[in-house]
Design a protein around this motif. Sequence first.
Motif, short mmCIF file in Angstrom:
data_model
loop_
_atom_site.label_atom_id
_atom_site.label_comp_id
_atom_site.label_asym_id
_atom_site.label_seq_id
_atom_site.Cartn_x
_atom_site.Cartn_y
_atom_site.Cartn_z
N TYR A 188 -57.64 -15.05 -42.14
CA TYR A 188 -58.64 -14.62 -41.29
C TYR A 188 -59.13 -15.95 -40.63
O TYR A 188 -59.18 -16.95 -41.25
CB TYR A 188 -59.74 -13.90 -42.13
CG TYR A 188 -59.16 -12.59 -42.54
CD1 TYR A 188 -59.87 -11.46 -41.92
CD2 TYR A 188 -58.33 -12.37 -43.73
CE1 TYR A 188 -59.33 -10.10 -42.37
CE2 TYR A 188 -58.17 -11.30 -44.22
CZ TYR A 188 -58.48 -10.09 -43.43
OH TYR A 188 -58.18 -8.57 -43.85
N GLU A 189 -59.65 -15.79 -39.53
CA GLU A 189 -60.29 -16.89 -38.79
C GLU A 189 -61.82 -16.53 -38.64
O GLU A 189 -62.41 -15.60 -38.52
CB GLU A 189 -59.64 -16.78 -37.19
CG GLU A 189 -58.25 -17.06 -37.32
CD GLU A 189 -57.95 -17.01 -35.52
OE1 GLU A 189 -57.75 -18.20 -35.18
OE2 GLU A 189 -57.85 -16.01 -35.01
N ARG A 190 -62.29 -17.65 -38.84
CA ARG A 190 -63.85 -17.83 -38.68
C ARG A 190 -64.53 -17.48 -37.42
O ARG A 190 -64.29 -18.03 -36.49
CB ARG A 190 -64.60 -19.26 -39.46
CG ARG A 190 -66.21 -18.93 -39.48
CD ARG A 190 -66.27 -18.23 -40.80
NE ARG A 190 -67.91 -18.04 -40.88
CZ ARG A 190 -68.76 -18.74 -41.64
NH1 ARG A 190 -68.11 -19.70 -42.49
NH2 ARG A 190 -70.04 -18.58 -41.93
N ILE A 191 -65.46 -16.46 -37.45
CA ILE A 191 -66.50 -16.39 -36.18
C ILE A 191 -67.85 -16.51 -36.76
O ILE A 191 -68.22 -16.21 -37.76
CB ILE A 191 -66.03 -15.05 -35.72
CG1 ILE A 191 -66.83 -14.80 -34.21
CG2 ILE A 191 -66.33 -13.72 -36.49
CD1 ILE A 191 -66.39 -13.53 -33.67
N ILE A 203 -69.25 -8.06 -34.54
CA ILE A 203 -67.97 -8.55 -34.43
C ILE A 203 -67.26 -7.83 -33.44
O ILE A 203 -66.65 -8.31 -32.70
CB ILE A 203 -67.24 -8.66 -35.91
CG1 ILE A 203 -67.94 -9.84 -36.70
CG2 ILE A 203 -65.77 -9.09 -35.67
CD1 ILE A 203 -67.45 -9.86 -38.00
N ALA A 204 -67.75 -6.45 -33.53
CA ALA A 204 -66.84 -5.60 -32.61
C ALA A 204 -67.45 -6.04 -31.33
O ALA A 204 -66.66 -5.89 -30.16
CB ALA A 204 -67.27 -4.04 -32.94
N ARG A 205 -68.59 -6.24 -30.97
CA ARG A 205 -69.24 -6.70 -29.60
C ARG A 205 -68.61 -7.97 -29.09
O ARG A 205 -68.06 -8.05 -27.98
CB ARG A 205 -70.70 -6.96 -29.87
CG ARG A 205 -71.65 -7.01 -28.56
CD ARG A 205 -71.64 -8.53 -28.29
NE ARG A 205 -72.43 -9.27 -29.53
CZ ARG A 205 -71.94 -10.35 -29.71
NH1 ARG A 205 -71.33 -11.26 -28.97
NH2 ARG A 205 -72.52 -10.87 -30.58
N GLU A 256 -63.01 -8.34 -41.08
CA GLU A 256 -62.58 -7.38 -40.28
C GLU A 256 -61.36 -7.62 -39.70
O GLU A 256 -60.86 -8.69 -39.19
CB GLU A 256 -63.69 -7.48 -38.81
CG GLU A 256 -65.00 -7.30 -39.56
CD GLU A 256 -65.35 -6.05 -39.89
OE1 GLU A 256 -64.89 -5.09 -39.90
OE2 GLU A 256 -66.66 -6.04 -40.55
N VAL A 257 -60.63 -6.29 -39.19
CA VAL A 257 -59.04 -6.81 -38.64
C VAL A 257 -59.08 -5.68 -37.59
O VAL A 257 -59.36 -4.49 -37.91
CB VAL A 257 -58.00 -6.06 -39.93
CG1 VAL A 257 -56.64 -6.39 -39.24
CG2 VAL A 257 -58.04 -7.04 -41.09
N LEU A 258 -59.27 -6.17 -36.33
CA LEU A 258 -58.96 -5.20 -35.12
C LEU A 258 -57.76 -5.30 -34.57
O LEU A 258 -57.26 -6.38 -34.18
CB LEU A 258 -60.30 -5.84 -34.34
CG LEU A 258 -61.61 -5.82 -34.83
CD1 LEU A 258 -62.03 -7.35 -35.36
CD2 LEU A 258 -62.69 -5.35 -34.12
N GLY A 259 -57.37 -3.97 -33.94
CA GLY A 259 -56.08 -4.01 -33.42
C GLY A 259 -54.95 -3.62 -33.88
O GLY A 259 -53.87 -3.62 -33.28
N VAL A 295 -65.00 0.50 -31.18
CA VAL A 295 -64.87 -0.37 -30.18
C VAL A 295 -64.92 0.15 -28.65
O VAL A 295 -65.57 -0.18 -27.89
CB VAL A 295 -63.55 -1.24 -30.28
CG1 VAL A 295 -63.23 -2.13 -29.17
CG2 VAL A 295 -63.60 -2.28 -31.66
N ALA A 296 -64.37 1.49 -28.77
CA ALA A 296 -64.22 2.36 -27.65
C ALA A 296 -65.88 2.77 -27.45
O ALA A 296 -66.52 2.80 -26.05
CB ALA A 296 -63.34 3.42 -27.60
#
Length: 568
Positions: free
Chosen positions: A84-87, A134-136, A178-181, A347-348
Amino acid sequence: MKFLEFDALYSDFHLSMSQKGNNNMKAKSAPPEEKVESSLPAQAGAKDAKVQTIRGMRDVLPEEYPLWSSVFQAVERVAQDFRYERILVPLVEATGLFSRSVGTETDIVEKEMYTFNDRGGENITLRPEFTASIARAYIEHGMHARPQPVRLWDMGPAFRYDRPQAGRHRQFWQYDFEVLGDGHPIIDAQLIAALTTLYNTLSVPVTIAINSIGEKACRPAYIKALVDYLSSHRSSLCEDCGRRMETNPLRALDCKEPECQRVLAQAPQIVDWLCENCREHFVKVLEYLDELEAPYYLEPRLVRGLDYYTRTTFEVMAKVADPSGIETEGEGIALAIGGGGRYDTLVAELGGRATPAVGFAGGVERLILAMQRSGFSAPPRPSPQLFLAQLGNEARKKTLSLSLHLRRAGYTVADQFSKDGLSQQLEVAARLGCRYTLILGQKELLDCTIIIRDMESGIQEIVDYAKVIQEIEKRFSRKDLLAKKVSLPPPLNNDMRKPDLKREEYLLKESFEKAEGEEIVVESESMSIEEITEEIEGVETDGEEKYGSGLKWVPDSNGVEYGDEEKY
């Protein structure tokens, strides 16, 4: 903005909005038992006024921080292990982000958000959770163009105007993954594997309550069946559940009122109403969890408290000791310490592309409470390796510089440069558990040497100041330092070897004002450094070893243990 000002602004803002009839910003008066004491600054001259934290906020004191540090380190380590990457998302967002994502009928939006207008008139909110932010960020920064899935994590404070209780505060800390995509069910299982690894690292036994709440294709049929059932028991439901039947029936399943719980025990289960795709997804998640030997159980009424969830939802329950001591021996109680689920439509709904996603968040305070009840002990803070003791102002300046070079070389160093007495400094070194103490006095300055004292054995040795780091390195057998170039301390000033004699005369007059009733006079034009040294060594102090070491050195590479009268 100061919290004191913000608290007042928050109250004034909600009062004005409620008077205007704004349904999107409802003001909630605190129950009598929660009446908040005034946080406004005391009037000038009020001697009995207290300065204290606002209700629901707290300080983390130094003695508590080791547990927090253990959590921070464990979260970061697990995030790295699972790639996981830090944001870092902002603490403040536009209010619309949370009302659109979390849901206008949720307790968070209706009752708990810290929302106000800033000076520019923009309606903003202190973040109550991380997923929406994070979604934004995923949308705003075009992360859909990156290799999918994108794995992100963050940790920090969040805010909810909720009733303070054990492990829950109005300012609280969360860690968020979070995992997106990627919509594959194995992603759900991998996320759960990451969080179980986290709790195993912190010695907190957990079980995962898991459910599937379907999606838009299958959920309407279940909601109709649920409403029909709840309507037949409406008289037994609390006021909130009666309202939720009209606005968000799934939220009724999350009610904690005992009477509602009895009614809901016989309510239809959503897993019986899942469409083929949702059922297949859920079955595969469970199969992967079986393969991982994850400690889970099915909880058919689990829906979570946010509107954006679809399909998989789960909650982490820690099995911990009951502080009341009344639980059955060996059984413990269940303490909720985190939860998450899939949110394939969020996200949508926020304006991005259709992006499947799954996430998890846990509360740091709740986790620490579970750690304490599980008997977790944070590792003790390691003792400093070295202590620097000094005698006199010139030695203080040199040890100040030396401390920087020792830290750059990788050593942990302690000191008390503001103290003058040697015995006082050595007491501190012993109390801290330092392995070695380096002592620099006026004599050592002139000789360009330094004393190394082994605090365990009491053995003391004089070494060349320019080689002090190499000497320390030998004693610690630092393999990591042997593999790299060590930063050496600067040599003692050349004027110590070839002194400015006028400066030496000043120092000597200041340092040794009396010797057997006579002042020392240095003939600066004729005396050499050797003669100055002899003059110093011939002086008997008045019993206070303030500027010289006082030791009669017998240099020995193996170290020499001195008599009691000669020890520091």
